[in-house]
Design an enzyme around this catalytic site. Sequence first.
Site, PDB file in Angstrom:
ATOM      1  N   LYS A   1       0.816  -1.213   0.000  1.00 48.18           N
ATOM      2  CA  LYS A   1       0.000   0.000   0.000  1.00 48.18           C
ATOM      3  C   LYS A   1       0.848   1.261   0.000  1.00 48.18           C
ATOM      4  O   LYS A   1       2.036   1.247   0.278  1.00 48.18           O
ATOM      5  CB  LYS A   1      -0.994  -0.033   1.167  1.00 48.18           C
TER       6      LYS A   1
ATOM      7  N   ARG B   1      -3.402  -9.989   5.122  1.00 46.55           N
ATOM      8  CA  ARG B   1      -3.788 -10.091   3.711  1.00 46.55           C
ATOM      9  C   ARG B   1      -2.623  -9.577   2.872  1.00 46.55           C
ATOM     10  O   ARG B   1      -2.285  -8.401   2.951  1.00 46.55           O
ATOM     11  CB  ARG B   1      -5.057  -9.262   3.475  1.00 46.55           C
TER      12      ARG B   1
HETATM   13  C1  7PJ Z   1      -8.080  -4.544   1.566  1.00 46.55           C
HETATM   14  C2  7PJ Z   1      -9.094  -5.373   1.103  1.00 46.55           C
HETATM   15  C3  7PJ Z   1      -7.813  -4.493   2.964  1.00 46.55           C
HETATM   16  C4  7PJ Z   1      -9.585  -6.098   3.232  1.00 46.55           C
HETATM   17  C5  7PJ Z   1      -8.207  -4.334  -0.558  1.00 46.55           C
HETATM   18  C6  7PJ Z   1      -5.239  -3.386  -1.986  1.00 46.55           C
HETATM   19  C7  7PJ Z   1      -6.550  -2.700  -2.121  1.00 46.55           C
HETATM   20  N1  7PJ Z   1      -9.836  -6.164   1.913  1.00 46.55           N
HETATM   21  N2  7PJ Z   1      -9.159  -5.233  -0.242  1.00 46.55           N
HETATM   22  N3  7PJ Z   1      -8.603  -5.291   3.738  1.00 46.55           N
HETATM   23  N4  7PJ Z   1      -7.526  -3.907   0.502  1.00 46.55           N
HETATM   24  N5  7PJ Z   1     -10.295  -6.846   4.077  1.00 46.55           N
HETATM   25  O1  7PJ Z   1      -5.124  -4.586  -1.783  1.00 46.55           O
HETATM   26  O2  7PJ Z   1      -4.237  -2.631  -2.104  1.00 46.55           O
HETATM   27  O3  7PJ Z   1      -6.962  -3.768   3.487  1.00 46.55           O
HETATM   28  S1  7PJ Z   1      -7.957  -3.819  -2.205  1.00 46.55           S
END
Ligand code: 7PJ
Length: 369
Positions: free
Chosen positions: A304, A339
């Site tokens: 990020k 994640r």
């Molecule tokens: C997240 C997500 C996060 C959850 C994305 C990216 C943007 N789902 N989906 N948490 N971020 N739960 O992966 O950079 O931080 S999309």
Amino acid sequence: MQRLYLRPTGFVDHSYGIQGQACRLAGGAVWFSAYEAIFVEGGRRVASQLIPVERIDQAIEAMDADLADQAQAILANLLTHRPAMTIGDHALRFDRPRVMGILNMTPDSFSDGGAHIGDPDGAAQAGLAMIAAGAGIIDVGGESTRPGAATVWDGDEIARTEPVVRLLAGGGAPVSIDTRKASVMAAALAAGAHIVNDVSALDHDPAAAALLAAHDCPVVLMHHQGSPETMQQDPRYEDALIDVYDWLAVRIARAEAAGIARGRIIVDPGIGFGKNMRHNLQLLNGLALFHGLGCPILLGASRKRVIGALSDNAPADQRLGGSVALALHGAQAGAQILRVHDVRETVQALRVWQGLRDEGLMPPVDQRF
Ligand code: 7PJ
């Protein structure tokens, strides 16, 4: 009215020989020695105090009845373990951090998008390779929610994700579907998905909560401010950590009211979703506060912008070091799910971290008879 928040802090590397002076956080791999008690009035911090764990009962006794009740409820959440979630044939246990591997089925080339578009077989292979590398769940997404992204039509999102979900679930992988739309959730659940990851925390689609309640399906409720199109335009908080905590508490209550069991809910502070750099750092620093909500915590910080901002504007494909650093930071704060894009590297880092933790739980060498 004053509100009380308790943030576990003073993390210690072992518990041996210091019984009573360290507590295990939410039945996980980390131990802490103090609470930061934060007192809030009208959304602002009015006082804060560091309380060693062995003095918390005494401190609560000195509070007025209302604050004492709040404290007891938070303590119960901090000190009880998070039960495993059954997902299909699998049990997702939370006694140590689990890795969620990101499988992006969007044409967006921000970090890993575009690689698998129109190729569900290749995508499923990549997902199964992440499982082999140690991921506990694969998160399949078909709509970019990065800052500035436009919404995708449901039919396109289903066409991108459903075949991959079917292949992965059929191949024995635990699968989550990253979507804000009930129709996409329904298609994924019918194809065998086990978890719904909703970056809108069920705000976006009024039909989503009832669908999940009917499926008795675990759900990730993620904090966001605004919609992806506009969320990075001057986000504001009275106090980012406290505001996000309260917001998630409301979303948990709403989900429960809609029939979703509390034991099915995972919370996420939503790094980068309507947050500036300082907000993101405050949330990362204060992450352990969210254990007070009583649900497993998911942290998504992989690749990020906050990493770029701290590392000379490294582009998204050169943020591996920062991503691993933040995954370890999350693990140290007791986050149950991380994640990530880079599963192999993150799993290796977490295994080394876990090895250190496990040794810390043993008696010192010369006392091992
Ligand atoms: C997240 C997500 C996060 C959850 C994305 C990216 C943007 N789902 N989906 N948490 N971020 N739960 O992966 O950079 O931080 S999309």
